[in-house]
Design an enzyme around this catalytic site. Sequence first.
Site, PDB file in Angstrom:
ATOM      1  N   GLY A  12       7.606  40.336  -6.475  1.00  7.27           N
ATOM      2  CA  GLY A  12       9.170  39.750  -6.407  1.00  7.27           C
ATOM      3  C   GLY A  12       9.158  38.767  -5.499  1.00  7.27           C
ATOM      4  N   GLN A  13      10.833  38.657  -5.497  1.00  4.83           N
ATOM      5  CA  GLN A  13      10.985  37.427  -4.471  1.00  4.83           C
ATOM      6  C   GLN A  13      10.957  37.691  -2.953  1.00  4.83           C
ATOM      7  OE1 GLN A  13      15.380  35.358  -3.996  1.00  4.83           O
ATOM      8  NE2 GLN A  13      15.539  37.233  -3.773  1.00  4.83           N
ATOM      9  N   ASP A  14      11.392  39.649  -2.957  1.00  7.11           N
ATOM     10  CA  ASP A  14      11.057  39.858  -1.308  1.00  7.11           C
ATOM     11  C   ASP A  14      10.110  40.427  -1.228  1.00  7.11           C
ATOM     12  OD1 ASP A  14      14.370  39.116  -1.339  1.00  7.11           O
ATOM     13  OD2 ASP A  14      14.569  41.305  -1.647  1.00  7.11           O
ATOM     14  N   LEU A  65       6.809  52.675 -10.864  1.00  6.70           N
ATOM     15  CA  LEU A  65       7.641  53.470 -10.056  1.00  6.70           C
ATOM     16  C   LEU A  65       7.456  54.616 -10.833  1.00  6.70           C
ATOM     17  CD1 LEU A  65      10.126  51.650  -7.947  1.00  6.70           C
ATOM     18  CD2 LEU A  65       7.892  52.566  -7.143  1.00  6.70           C
ATOM     19  N   LEU A  86      10.793  47.830  -2.486  1.00  7.87           N
ATOM     20  CA  LEU A  86      11.260  47.240  -3.383  1.00  7.87           C
ATOM     21  C   LEU A  86      11.108  47.041  -4.720  1.00  7.87           C
ATOM     22  CD1 LEU A  86       9.835  43.461  -0.745  1.00  7.87           C
ATOM     23  CD2 LEU A  86      11.650  45.809   0.356  1.00  7.87           C
ATOM     24  N   THR A 133      21.452  48.466  -1.467  1.00 11.33           N
ATOM     25  CA  THR A 133      21.900  47.438  -2.353  1.00 11.33           C
ATOM     26  C   THR A 133      23.823  47.278  -2.053  1.00 11.33           C
ATOM     27  OG1 THR A 133      22.779  46.083  -4.951  1.00 11.33           O
ATOM     28  CG2 THR A 133      22.051  48.496  -4.271  1.00 11.33           C
ATOM     29  N   GLU A 135      25.837  46.278  -4.234  1.00 14.21           N
ATOM     30  CA  GLU A 135      26.223  46.459  -5.683  1.00 14.21           C
ATOM     31  C   GLU A 135      26.738  48.204  -5.596  1.00 14.21           C
ATOM     32  OE1 GLU A 135      26.537  45.266  -8.415  1.00 14.21           O
ATOM     33  OE2 GLU A 135      26.223  42.895  -8.082  1.00 14.21           O
ATOM     34  N   TYR A 157      22.435  50.271 -12.599  1.00  9.18           N
ATOM     35  CA  TYR A 157      21.834  49.445 -11.629  1.00  9.18           C
ATOM     36  C   TYR A 157      22.065  50.763 -10.136  1.00  9.18           C
ATOM     37  CZ  TYR A 157      20.376  47.412  -7.915  1.00  9.18           C
ATOM     38  OH  TYR A 157      19.769  46.652  -7.067  1.00  9.18           O
ATOM     39  N   LYS A 161      20.979  53.225  -8.181  1.00 10.72           N
ATOM     40  CA  LYS A 161      20.773  52.920  -6.599  1.00 10.72           C
ATOM     41  C   LYS A 161      21.387  53.901  -5.664  1.00 10.72           C
ATOM     42  CE  LYS A 161      17.545  49.427  -5.885  1.00 10.72           C
ATOM     43  NZ  LYS A 161      16.577  49.565  -5.041  1.00 10.72           N
TER      44      LYS A 161
END
Length: 380
Positions: A12-14, A65, A86, A133, A135, A157, A161
């Site tokens: 992913g991006q991170d 996961l 991540l 996050t 969120e 989501y 989290k």
Amino acid sequence: MAKTALITGVTGQDGAYLSELLLSKGYTVHGLKRRSSLFNTDRIDHLYEDPHVNDPKFILHYGDLTDSMNLTRIIQEVQPDEIYNLAAMSHVQVSFEMPEYTANADGIGTLRILEAVRLLGLTKKTKIYQASTSELYGLVQQVPQSEKTPFYPRSPYAVAKMYAYWITVNYREAYGMFASNGILFNHESPLRGETFVTRKITRAAAKIVLGLQDCLYMGNIDSQRDWGHAKDYVEAMYLILQQEVSEDFVIATGVTTRVREFIRKTFAFLGIELTFTGVEENEVGTISAVDTARIAELGIANGEHLKLGTTVLKIDPRYYRPTEVDLLIGNPGKCDEKLGWKPKHTLDMLIEDMATSDLRLFQKDQLLLKEGFGVLNYFE
């Protein structure tokens, strides 16, 4: 001694930016990626090392996961000094359509990692970073949001989290583990997934300027977000695991911006001034000015299709969330004080980076069209 890190969600991006950062610091980096019939390693291909070389520093493992035995085996094999979790089903809108999988991967997935570290006797060796996050704050109870602001999640989501956040705290307190949450506010980059709102905007704006797309369709553009650059935020992740004491940190810029303003700034960077008229689902964005000098400076050969009064943005209610998060703005005071972290990129710098990248990407599409290939999806 060089450290060893395990990064879930490495593709992913991170994961890509964090891998670059840790490799630059001399780490050996192990990455967890899901098996797919297609290559999904575009973001990390430049880091790839042939597994046949001696002492490789970047090593990939297949995993998920949702598979506790797989996670336990990999952690036992790698014996990591640091784990950066991540991986997640991280698209908020999609989590309403896949709530059970989201809970399994994002919530219970974190528990599987924590329990594997405990059962393998690595609680004194392995530090764990959990990607939390903004969120979590959802229907915000305080502005700005800090480490002490109550959570009010508004999506499957965010609820998943929230479990991951508190199970991380619980294992830290129950077993003395170094397990920290980084509550990261929205962070973007040219590597952001194509369906996330900022990348959707920069891709569409680039295509519209090049004449490859007519209109951008959006949901709620009144939402406000605290946007930073992912390159800055992975540095904060690293710093969190270098502390002597395990704590939770809000990572944010402290500046909030409406989605509408992000759209306006993106088009402005590309030489197009937009005017917004109408309300709610009847709102539209139309071209009110064209900076021909800017268009030429960007290397756009033909901007004749950019007519004044042309509608390039419309609202489509299908993109509304069942429950909306209207305002997110983080208080980065603790990370400034204890980590010495401050973002290096402004919002304008972020938009420039993303819009330039997507413009260059789709200029290649334009060239292919001119050469008669008729291909609109270009994979670098």
